[in-house]
Design an enzyme around this catalytic site. Structure first.
Site, PDB file in Angstrom:
ATOM      1  N   ARG A  73       0.838  -1.220   0.000  1.00  0.00           N
ATOM      2  CA  ARG A  73       0.000   0.000   0.000  1.00  0.00           C
ATOM      3  C   ARG A  73       0.865   1.259   0.000  1.00  0.00           C
ATOM      4  O   ARG A  73       0.501   2.273  -0.603  1.00  0.00           O
ATOM      5  CB  ARG A  73      -0.942  -0.019   1.206  1.00  0.00           C
ATOM      6  CG  ARG A  73      -2.033  -1.089   1.082  1.00  0.00           C
ATOM      7  CD  ARG A  73      -2.972  -1.068   2.264  1.00  0.00           C
ATOM      8  NE  ARG A  73      -3.506   0.264   2.511  1.00  0.00           N
ATOM      9  CZ  ARG A  73      -3.789   0.735   3.719  1.00  0.00           C
ATOM     10  NH1 ARG A  73      -3.591  -0.010   4.794  1.00  0.00           N
ATOM     11  NH2 ARG A  73      -4.279   1.947   3.856  1.00  0.00           N
ATOM     12  N   HIS A 125      -4.901   9.015  11.681  1.00  0.00           N
ATOM     13  CA  HIS A 125      -4.682   7.565  11.558  1.00  0.00           C
ATOM     14  C   HIS A 125      -3.238   7.238  11.182  1.00  0.00           C
ATOM     15  O   HIS A 125      -2.934   6.119  10.817  1.00  0.00           O
ATOM     16  CB  HIS A 125      -5.658   6.950  10.543  1.00  0.00           C
ATOM     17  CG  HIS A 125      -7.078   6.976  11.022  1.00  0.00           C
ATOM     18  ND1 HIS A 125      -8.150   6.697  10.226  1.00  0.00           N
ATOM     19  CD2 HIS A 125      -7.601   7.254  12.250  1.00  0.00           C
ATOM     20  CE1 HIS A 125      -9.280   6.805  10.934  1.00  0.00           C
ATOM     21  NE2 HIS A 125      -8.962   7.155  12.158  1.00  0.00           N
ATOM     22  N   CYS A 133       8.366   1.981  17.073  1.00  0.00           N
ATOM     23  CA  CYS A 133       8.776   0.786  17.806  1.00  0.00           C
ATOM     24  C   CYS A 133       7.510   0.074  18.293  1.00  0.00           C
ATOM     25  O   CYS A 133       6.606   0.723  18.826  1.00  0.00           O
ATOM     26  CB  CYS A 133       9.635   1.227  19.000  1.00  0.00           C
ATOM     27  SG  CYS A 133      10.038  -0.152  20.086  1.00  0.00           S
ATOM     28  N   CYS A 168      13.267  -1.671  15.514  1.00  0.00           N
ATOM     29  CA  CYS A 168      13.451  -0.373  16.170  1.00  0.00           C
ATOM     30  C   CYS A 168      14.948  -0.089  16.287  1.00  0.00           C
ATOM     31  O   CYS A 168      15.693  -0.918  16.834  1.00  0.00           O
ATOM     32  CB  CYS A 168      12.803  -0.417  17.554  1.00  0.00           C
ATOM     33  SG  CYS A 168      13.233   0.998  18.564  1.00  0.00           S
ATOM     34  N   CYS A 171      15.833  -0.008  20.467  1.00  0.00           N
ATOM     35  CA  CYS A 171      15.834  -1.174  21.371  1.00  0.00           C
ATOM     36  C   CYS A 171      15.885  -2.502  20.624  1.00  0.00           C
ATOM     37  O   CYS A 171      15.992  -3.550  21.247  1.00  0.00           O
ATOM     38  CB  CYS A 171      14.619  -1.131  22.295  1.00  0.00           C
ATOM     39  SG  CYS A 171      13.075  -1.577  21.461  1.00  0.00           S
ATOM     40  N   GLY A 210     -15.254  12.950   1.579  1.00  0.00           N
ATOM     41  CA  GLY A 210     -14.828  11.601   1.198  1.00  0.00           C
ATOM     42  C   GLY A 210     -14.591  10.628   2.326  1.00  0.00           C
ATOM     43  O   GLY A 210     -13.601   9.905   2.304  1.00  0.00           O
ATOM     44  N   ASN A 236     -19.602  14.001  -0.936  1.00  0.00           N
ATOM     45  CA  ASN A 236     -19.478  12.545  -1.108  1.00  0.00           C
ATOM     46  C   ASN A 236     -20.386  12.097  -2.250  1.00  0.00           C
ATOM     47  O   ASN A 236     -21.477  12.631  -2.401  1.00  0.00           O
ATOM     48  CB  ASN A 236     -19.884  11.831   0.196  1.00  0.00           C
ATOM     49  CG  ASN A 236     -19.259  10.454   0.337  1.00  0.00           C
ATOM     50  OD1 ASN A 236     -19.489   9.581  -0.490  1.00  0.00           O
ATOM     51  ND2 ASN A 236     -18.454  10.269   1.373  1.00  0.00           N
TER      52      ASN A 236
END
Ligand code: NAD
Length: 273
Positions: A73, A125, A133, A168, A171, A210, A236
């Protein structure tokens, strides 16, 4: 053409104008929404819905598959260009300064690539070009490593070597895409939750473009605005819970059609700050 009632909603002095965008604004850039059949992802012999893939529990169960889905994606998003609606929102920010706020559910980064600023764009989002991490040891998301391919074939599996690069850097725990999954909660540091609610409490106009309103914070923003009697303009090609709110309260308007058609007209009808 905007009708007179919509022009009147726009052409008057405003406080904060809150724009709320969803996957529909990027559909005309060629990024599929979650509703079409392009949203499916095949693992073995089974088709998964985005709502099943985009979860912390799937990531724990099959991190390689979830990463491959995100990397695919991400390639689609990187290959897309901002469209007329994204560009119009850059003009809106330039025209209105601090009276402009963009709250987007999109993870594609197209608003920022078009030229909206991170200060005035809440990516509630996340952003698919970033990772965090999985043990949350880093103070902020980090860009995806350059060594990870940007173009990603649909059925291409991720290698162990690539998974190692997605650890990560601090760590060594497994890295994860910087997105909000369906079984996770909003917060302020990663997703600007409180700031978005605060903006809904102060906005003088809300424009929703949308989105189906299938997630909780966007609906919360719409509900707060309508309880305050703030007008809402909804763009929309299909009726949705936001257009139903407008119909119920009588405050605002539903513009049936696409973001590319309506957003530039709405921006041009707003007064300059
Ligand atoms: P959605 O896929 O649930 O719905 C898309 C909405 O856009 C629908 O209401 C549809 O009628 C409308 N739409 C389709 N084409 C349009 C156009 N040309 N102009 C205007 N509207 C159009 O998307 P959502 O409501 O944003 O939420 C689902 C979740 O999916 C979100 O969490 C989001 O993060 C994620 N998502 C993001 C992207 C992206 O970043 N581009 C793409 C797919 C899904």
């Amino acid at each position: 053409m905007l009708d007179d009632s919509v022009k009147q909603l726009l052409d008057r002095p405003h406080g904060l104008v809150l724009w709320l965008t969803g996957a529909g604004i990027s559909a005309e850039s060629g990024i599929p929404t979650f509703r079409g059949k392009e949203g499916y992802w095949r693992v073995g012999s089974r088709n998964y819905q985005p709502e099943e893939m985009a979860t912390w529990s799937s990531f724990q169960e099959m991190p390689e598959e979830v990463w491959a889905w995100y990397l695919y994606r991400r390639g689609v998003c990187r290959g897309a260009e901002p469209n007329a609606a994204h560009r119009a929102l850059v003009r809106a920010e330039q025209n209105s300064g601090e009276r402009f706020l963009l709250v987007t559910q999109n993870v594609d980064g197209l608003h920022l690539r078009a030229g909206n600023t991170l200060d005035r764009t809440f990516q509630i989002h996340g952003n698919i070009d970033f990772m965090r991490c999985s043990k949350e040891c880093l103070p902020a998301p980090i860009p995806m490593p350059d060594s990870i391919d940007v173009a990603w074939e649909k059925d291409r599996a991720i290698t162990q070597r690539e998974l190692e690069r997605l650890r990560c850097p601090s760590c060594g725990a497994m890295g994860r895409p910087h997105v909000l999954w369906f079984d996770e909660s909003y917060d302020e540091p990663n997703f600007r939750f409180q700031s978005s609610i605060e903006a809904a409490r102060h906005a003088s106009l809300v424009i929703v473009v949308g989105t189906t309103g299938a997630t909780s914070l966007p609906m919360h923003i719409g509900t707060i605005a309508s309880q305050r009697g703030v007008p809402m303009i909804v763009v929309n090609p299909e009726p949705n819970p936001f257009s139903a709110l407008v119909q119920r309260t009588g405050h605002g308007s539903f513009l049936f059609g696409t973001a590319g058609d309506w957003v530039p007209k709405l921006v041009d009808a707003l007064p300059l700050a």
